[in-house]
Design an enzyme around this catalytic site. Structure first.
Site, short mmCIF file in Angstrom:
data_model
loop_
_atom_site.label_atom_id
_atom_site.label_comp_id
_atom_site.label_asym_id
_atom_site.label_seq_id
_atom_site.Cartn_x
_atom_site.Cartn_y
_atom_site.Cartn_z
N SER A 105 69.43 -18.14 10.98
CA SER A 105 68.47 -19.22 10.76
C SER A 105 67.63 -18.96 9.51
CB SER A 105 67.55 -19.36 11.97
OG SER A 105 66.84 -18.16 12.21
N GLN A 107 64.24 -18.60 8.09
CA GLN A 107 63.12 -18.08 8.88
C GLN A 107 62.12 -17.37 7.99
OE1 GLN A 107 64.65 -14.00 10.73
NE2 GLN A 107 66.26 -15.57 10.87
N HIS A 109 58.67 -14.34 8.67
CA HIS A 109 58.00 -13.48 9.64
C HIS A 109 56.52 -13.44 9.33
CE1 HIS A 109 62.03 -12.42 10.70
NE2 HIS A 109 62.26 -11.84 9.53
N LYS A 132 56.24 -8.14 10.55
CA LYS A 132 57.64 -7.75 10.47
C LYS A 132 58.16 -7.77 9.03
CE LYS A 132 62.21 -8.83 12.39
NZ LYS A 132 63.06 -9.92 12.91
N GLU A 134 60.57 -6.46 6.25
CA GLU A 134 61.89 -5.88 6.48
C GLU A 134 62.64 -5.69 5.17
OE1 GLU A 134 63.47 -8.81 9.17
OE2 GLU A 134 64.33 -10.00 7.57
N HIS A 269 63.73 -16.93 4.24
CA HIS A 269 65.00 -16.28 3.93
C HIS A 269 66.02 -16.57 5.02
CE1 HIS A 269 62.83 -13.41 6.51
NE2 HIS A 269 64.03 -13.03 6.94
N ARG A 288 61.20 -20.13 12.76
CA ARG A 288 62.44 -20.70 12.23
C ARG A 288 62.23 -22.07 11.59
NH1 ARG A 288 63.64 -18.05 16.98
NH2 ARG A 288 65.16 -16.36 16.74
N LYS A 294 67.90 -23.24 17.91
CA LYS A 294 66.69 -22.76 18.58
C LYS A 294 65.46 -23.55 18.12
CE LYS A 294 68.44 -18.04 19.18
NZ LYS A 294 68.22 -16.59 18.89
#
Length: 426
Positions: A105, A107, A109, A132, A134, A269, A288, A294
């Site tokens: 997806s 999304q 964070h 988050k 990453e 991203h 998302r 979802k």
């Protein structure tokens, strides 16, 4: 409590998300077969992610009846005093392997403040009060969408893709055109924000109809651009999904093995295909925007994004010696080292103040641990304890306690080591 000089083998959780590569075509499946699976990988089952850490949604274990969380609670010395002071009896990072068959997806964070707000207000949707950030390190050729394109590129898309500009409307398109050469950052970000909001809030039926027209036109186009090929591919995976149009808004990047990207808070991203090593602060919060069946939290997403524009930095890592490249993002929770060892080579890492997780990606070798009485020395001249030697094969995962230095030997051995960022201990 006595210090622990041995390495702790981990059995790790597998996530079977629908976008994962299937059966033995999945790197995750092959690693998990050596690590934690009972029997061969199922031929028709997706194996998307291997989780290495103590997050409750994918907890590693040290034995059949002991989770990593309970082990760390009983053995805080494994984490080290500095980590316990800041993070309690928890690993600061979550380490993963991803095998991506179809796009994840689109999304973003949340940062720490927003993560705590979302956790408090919507604990059923956002299960972690933690941010988050990453980092993804490509293991194979790897594709992703990452961050917003600049307004010049976006305006070009509006001019060339009538299906997109008509969906967004004349006023939005004109605002981007008028702002694209402006030196006023606020004006540029406002124009981008309005354009992405117009897309994100477009009625589903209008989006579906516009995509059908666009894809039909592209199928009749003999020479297609990279973006147009990607539009067709994503629409095949997620027919009529609003996220397909995000290709025109986000930077499309292709990483070669060993290249990496860092994704900070509030940056949009989506991973598209390939295998990667991923490390992040210990959280599973995701907001998302598309390419997903979802829940799409549109209002939260639009309000949280930074609307920073431009291509992301492609990280090459820092070569620390002949065997090791270290990737150190601008966060204290984690860094990752990629170690490649050929015959007659040895790699040594001095004792660290915090814990590490060692993953064997491929090859064979051995690791010899030794406890350093004074981790501040960062140098150890004595020989490791031979009785603690571990044979390494692909899929092995070990927790390396704080205060333990390690010596690696191998033949075509490739290992990834996740650790707390050195900045935490400065």
């Amino acid at each position: 409590m006595a210090k622990m000089a041995n390495l702790i083998p981990l059995k790790c959780a597998v996530q079977h998300y629908a976008w994962g590569r299937v059966g033995v075509n999945s790197l995750v499946a092959n690693l998990a077969h050596s690590n934690s699976l009972d029997g061969e990988p199922h031929a028709s089952k997706p194996y998307a992610e291997l989780w290495m850490g103590d997050h409750p949604s994918g907890m590693s274990s040290v034995s059949s009846d002991t989770t990593l969380k309970s082990f760390l609670t009983s053995h805080p010395e494994v984490l080290g005093a500095a980590v316990v002071r800041k993070y309690g009896l928890n690993l600061p990072f979550l380490f993963k392997v991803l095998s991506v068959r179809t796009a994840l997806s689109i999304q973003a964070h949340p940062d720490m403040d927003l993560a705590q707000q979302l956790y408090t207000s919507f604990p059923d949707l956002y299960k972690d009060p933690n941010h988050k950030p990453e980092m993804a390190i490509a293991v194979t050729h790897f594709e992703a969408l990452c961050g917003f394109r600049n307004l010049v590129e976006l305006n070009k898309a509006f001019e060339e893709v009538a299906e997109l500009s008509s969906l967004l409307g004349h006023a939005v398109v004109n605002e981007v055109k008028n702002a694209m050469h402006s030196s006023d950052e606020v004006e540029c970000k406002t124009a981008l924000q309005k354009a992405y909001a117009a897309l994100s809030r477009s009625p589903a039926e209008a989006v579906k109809a516009a995509l059908e027209r666009l894809v039909q036109r592209l199928h009749n186009t003999r020479q297609k651009s990279v973006d147009e090929e990607l539009i067709i591919r994503l629409n095949e995976q997620y027919p009529g999904d609003i996220g397909v149009f995000s290709v025109f808004f986000l930077n499309y990047i292709r990483l070669e093995p060993g290249q990496a990207i860092f994704l900070g808070a509030n940056e949009p991203h989506a991973y598209i295909s390939g295998d990667c090593i991923e490390c992040m602060a210990c959280s599973d919060n995701v907001v998302r925007a598309g390419l997903t069946p979802k829940f799409r939290d549109v209002d939260t997403l639009l309000s949280m994004l930074t609307y920073k524009m431009g291509a992301p930095d492609i990280l090459q890592g820092e070569r620390t010696n002949d065997c090791c490249i270290r990737y150190s993002p601008p966060v204290e929770e984690f860094e990752v080292s990629r170690i490649q060892i050929n015959a007659e080579q040895t790699w040594h890492r001095a004792a660290d103040f915090g814990p590490s997780i060692l993953l064997v990606l491929r090859g064979e070798g051995s690791v010899l641990p030794k406890f350093t009485n004074d981790a501040e020395l960062q140098v150890q001249t004595s020989e490791p304890t031979a009785g603690l030697i571990r044979v390494l094969t692909a899929g092995n995962v070990f927790l390396v306690p704080a205060g333990v230095e390690i010596f690696l030997e191998g033949n075509d051995l490739e290992v990834y080591l996740a650790a707390c960022n050195r900045s935490m201990f400065l």
